[in-house]
Each structure stands twice: as structure tokens, then as C-alpha cells.
Write a protein that holds these residues in place. Sequence first.
Motif, short mmCIF file in Angstrom:
data_model
loop_
_atom_site.label_atom_id
_atom_site.label_comp_id
_atom_site.label_asym_id
_atom_site.label_seq_id
_atom_site.Cartn_x
_atom_site.Cartn_y
_atom_site.Cartn_z
N ASP A 77 0.85 -1.18 0.00
CA ASP A 77 0.00 0.00 0.00
C ASP A 77 0.89 1.24 0.00
OD1 ASP A 77 -1.96 1.83 0.19
OD2 ASP A 77 -2.75 1.18 2.14
N PRO A 78 0.79 2.11 -1.00
CA PRO A 78 1.68 3.29 -1.05
C PRO A 78 1.49 4.23 0.12
CG PRO A 78 -0.02 3.45 -2.73
CD PRO A 78 -0.13 2.08 -2.15
N PHE A 79 0.25 4.31 0.66
CA PHE A 79 0.01 5.23 1.77
C PHE A 79 0.68 4.75 3.05
CE2 PHE A 79 -3.46 6.35 -1.10
CZ PHE A 79 -3.34 7.73 -1.12
N ASP A 80 0.75 3.43 3.24
CA ASP A 80 1.44 2.92 4.42
C ASP A 80 2.90 3.31 4.42
OD1 ASP A 80 -0.91 1.80 5.20
OD2 ASP A 80 -0.45 -0.22 4.43
N GLU A 81 3.56 3.16 3.27
CA GLU A 81 4.98 3.55 3.16
C GLU A 81 5.14 5.06 3.31
OE1 GLU A 81 8.99 2.91 2.92
OE2 GLU A 81 7.36 1.44 3.09
N PHE A 82 4.16 5.80 2.78
CA PHE A 82 4.22 7.26 2.88
C PHE A 82 4.13 7.72 4.32
CE2 PHE A 82 1.75 11.21 3.25
CZ PHE A 82 2.63 12.10 2.67
N TYR A 83 3.16 7.22 5.05
CA TYR A 83 3.00 7.63 6.44
C TYR A 83 4.15 7.12 7.31
CZ TYR A 83 -1.66 9.44 5.54
OH TYR A 83 -2.71 10.19 5.07
N LYS A 84 4.72 6.02 6.94
CA LYS A 84 5.86 5.51 7.68
C LYS A 84 7.06 6.46 7.56
CE LYS A 84 8.97 1.53 7.94
NZ LYS A 84 9.34 0.21 7.36
N GLN A 85 7.34 6.91 6.35
CA GLN A 85 8.44 7.85 6.15
C GLN A 85 8.11 9.21 6.77
OE1 GLN A 85 9.49 8.06 2.04
NE2 GLN A 85 9.98 5.86 1.85
N ARG A 90 9.12 13.23 11.19
CA ARG A 90 8.64 13.98 12.35
C ARG A 90 9.46 13.64 13.59
NH1 ARG A 90 2.03 13.43 11.57
NH2 ARG A 90 1.84 15.08 9.98
N ASP A 91 9.79 12.37 13.75
CA ASP A 91 10.62 11.99 14.88
C ASP A 91 12.00 12.63 14.81
OD1 ASP A 91 8.54 10.44 15.78
OD2 ASP A 91 9.31 8.57 14.87
N PHE A 92 12.56 12.69 13.61
CA PHE A 92 13.88 13.29 13.45
C PHE A 92 13.85 14.77 13.83
CE2 PHE A 92 16.94 15.64 10.86
CZ PHE A 92 18.12 15.01 11.20
#
Length: 515
Positions: A77-85, A90-92
Motif C-alpha cells: 500500500d503506497p500510503f502505508d509507506e508514505f506515512y511511515k516515512q 517527524r521523529d527526526f
Amino acid sequence: MLLEDQRFLHEDLERLEQGISDRVLEDPRHIRDRLNRDHQISGFLNRIQHQSERLLEIYNDTEGLRAKEIQTISTGDPFDEFYKQLNEMRDFHRKYPNEPVENLERAYKRRAPGEGESATAEIDNLFTGEEAYGCFLDMTTLHEDYLNLPGVQSRRVTYLQYLNIFDHFTPPHCPIKRLEKTTDQYFAYVGRLGAYLESFLRRTRPLEDLDETFASIDHDFEKAWEDKAIPGWGDETQAAGPAAPVTEGTGEGIWCPDCEKEFKNENVYKSHLSGKKHLKAAEARKTNGAPVDGSVNGGVNGHSASKSASSAAKNLQERAIAEREHRIRKLASSMETVRSDTRVEVERKQGRTERERQQELDSLFAESAEPSMRPSGGADDDSDSSGDEKIYNPLKLPLAWDGKPIPYWLYKLHGLGVEFPCEICGNFVYMGRRAFDKHFNEARHIYGLKCLGITNTTLFREITGIEDALKLWDKITRDKKKEKSGGENVVQMEDAEGNVMPEKVYYDLQKQGLL
């Protein structure tokens, strides 16, 4: 996020190419600005090479991370990879809230003088005041080191003379003997001299491939060393018989390598072999590891291994010194223009007073600080700055190397206000006696004489009129013809004793009763 790194590297390469093209289109007037541009382009080229290596590593994908990232984006799912990155970013930034963001659009853009730090700050720290941004050499420290070398301490060589002979390592320009060159002091001196010349080339020619030049110099040295063609480092062999071989000197007499002296007469050479001076020099040469009479066929003893080891060590030391001397010669030959300009500048400074030298330094520093002190203000400031750059020269004085008029006293001293027209040169006007005297050997004047049919131009110095030149040439040709015809028509007479003389002399002596 290898794909993002790949995109970033491509963008960085394009920005670098654009920055280089923008700077190549510039045409700086001052040498300081030109060097600053060249060093910036050199830095951009090095960054292009580094970024290209990183990009090539990503494309090679030896660990398979890039293929795995492409597969993850294309299959899942492209959105899963998008939100993961997105969460990773945001954490960085939550951990490093003040992390600066690099703006590639402004990173390689040409900065105006008023936008921040001085554009030539790096160039100002690269050169000394004497070097004048690479126009001249600054070898005062090396000159002091040269005066303290063994063999030179008794000779007071001026700085101007040193600029002419610093790349000469053989007599008569260099008084240092071969044995004295093997000292640590001389080895350190030639090392510092070669390092300075190499550094000067790197600072003044940042866009040239100097590594290839240095490699070719080393290759030439290897070949010359094998052929024993390095000046001053040939084989030193002394004869075993009554006469020594001709190895050094003028090549006309007999050379003694112990005394380093040439003898024109063989008897004088034989008699000096028993002298105290020769025996002392031979003993000193023997202690330094040089071959002397009888050392070759002396037989095998316990010291043969140590002697061969010391000879090999000495050979390596001489090779290292000869390599540095060879490099200095090659580097100095590539900077002949800068070297001649340095000699002229030293002569010019020696003829000036302390006050005039200080004024010149103040004007140079003021010119260097002028761009950084100029405020930014758009087109109006550009027009004002262009007006301020106009040089005030009401007397129409010639310009010096820095683009400013020369002092008026120097203008009067050389008589640059006196005009010397030359009709042979097409009524060209030469300003000053020096330029007028010099033009008689130039191509323009010689070509004008040849157009008049005059071949011998050395006899027509100080002649500028066409009519005067033609009259003198006609007189010269007539005299040559008359002399030639007179020599052919001379009648030779012979007296009773067989003495031959011209007819006029014969009759004069006959009238006086001397025949």
C-alpha cells in the motif's frame, strides 16, 4: 530513503553545473576576483566528483537496499509507506528541532558583495602581502635559509641575485659542493623551496591538473636518473693511473674529484697528489663513503658489508636530493613570467622611499576592503559604484600593474612626457626615451626599413626619417661598390728583391730613391 537521496544528488549536480556556468560567463577585472572565481569553480568541480561517486554507489546497489525500497513502494500500500516515512521525518525533527535546512538554490548562487561575508575572504588568506594575489613570489625566508647553507655563508648573495639563481644547483651559479649537499640542512632547504613552488602553483592555478604535471616531472626524473643525466649528480670516478679522467669542469683538462679542481697540466696534477691538501681532501671523501684509489680492488674484508650498506644509503640520499632539485628546476621554468615580474617589482621597491611603499600598501588594503564596505541597495547603488570606480587621472599618466596611474615623479624621471615620432614606423609616436631606443630592434621598425629596401638595419639606429635613411643607404651601397671596384683594379708592382706592392707605393719609393 535511497530514492530521495538519489533525487537530491541529481539536483545538487545540476545546481553545481549551473553555478559553474554562471561564473565562467564572468570577466573579472581584478586578479583577486579572478582567483576567487577560479577557486570557487575548483571547489564545485571537486564536489561534483564526490557527489557523482555517491550517486554511482546508489545505482550499483551492492547491498540491494534500493531494489528493496522500490519493491516496497510498488507492491504494498503506497500510503502505508508514505506515512511511515512521514513519521520518521517527524521523529527526526522532534529530536533535532533547530536542524538547518540546506537551500540548494542559494547555496551555489553568486553572492553580491553586500549580502554577507566578503566574496574574497578566502583569497585574502591564501597569499601574503608580497605575493600580491599571485603576481609575485615571496621568497625572503628561503633567501635567508640559502645564506645560512654551508658553502654560501662566505658569499653575500642579494635577494635580487637569489631570484636569478635559486633554481641553479651546479657551478658557477651554485657554490655548494656535492659533499655539502648531503647535509640535513641542505635537504631541508630544497624541500621547503620545492614545497613553496608547488603551493604557489596550486594557489594561482586552481583549475589546472597539477597532479598530472607533477607525475610527469617524477617520470622525467626517473628516466634521467637511470641515464645519469641529472646535472651535478653524475658518476664520480678517480683514475687509478697517472692521469685522471675528464669527468667535470670545462672538459679540457684533468679533473680531481677529491679536491674538486681542474688542472690544465698533467705534471701539475701528478705533483699535487702528494700534497697535504689533496691527502686531507681524499681522507674526508673516504670517510663520507666516496670511492678513492685502491678501494675497489682492496679485497674482501669484514667491513665490505657495512661499506656497501653505507653506499646504498648514500645513493638513496643523493637520489632524494636530486629529485627535489629536478622538481624545483621544472617548477621554476613553468613560472618564468612570474619570476621576471618579481625581479622587476623588487627593483622598483628598492628605488622607492619608505613613505611611498607605505602609501602603496595602504591603497592596496583600501582597495581590498572596498567591496565588503559597500552597502546593498539595488540598481541605484550599482550606478553609484560604477561611478566611484572611475580613476581620477587628469594628467593622463600611464597606468601601473594595479590599474592606477604611476607617480608623477616617476613619469618625469623616465621622460614619458617627451614624444619621439618615427616616420619609418608610419609616423608612430613613442613616449619616452626608453621606448624610443627600444623600438629600433622591434619588428615594426625593421619591417619599415625592409620596405625601403634596406637590409642591414644595425647601421640605421637613431635615424627616423625616410629620406635620411635612403640617403645613407645609397652612400653605403656606393662606398661598397667603389671599394670593390678599387680592389679589383689595383696594379701590383714587384721590386728587385721580390717585394710586391701597389703601383702608387712603388713609384713613390722609386722617386725617393729607396728602391
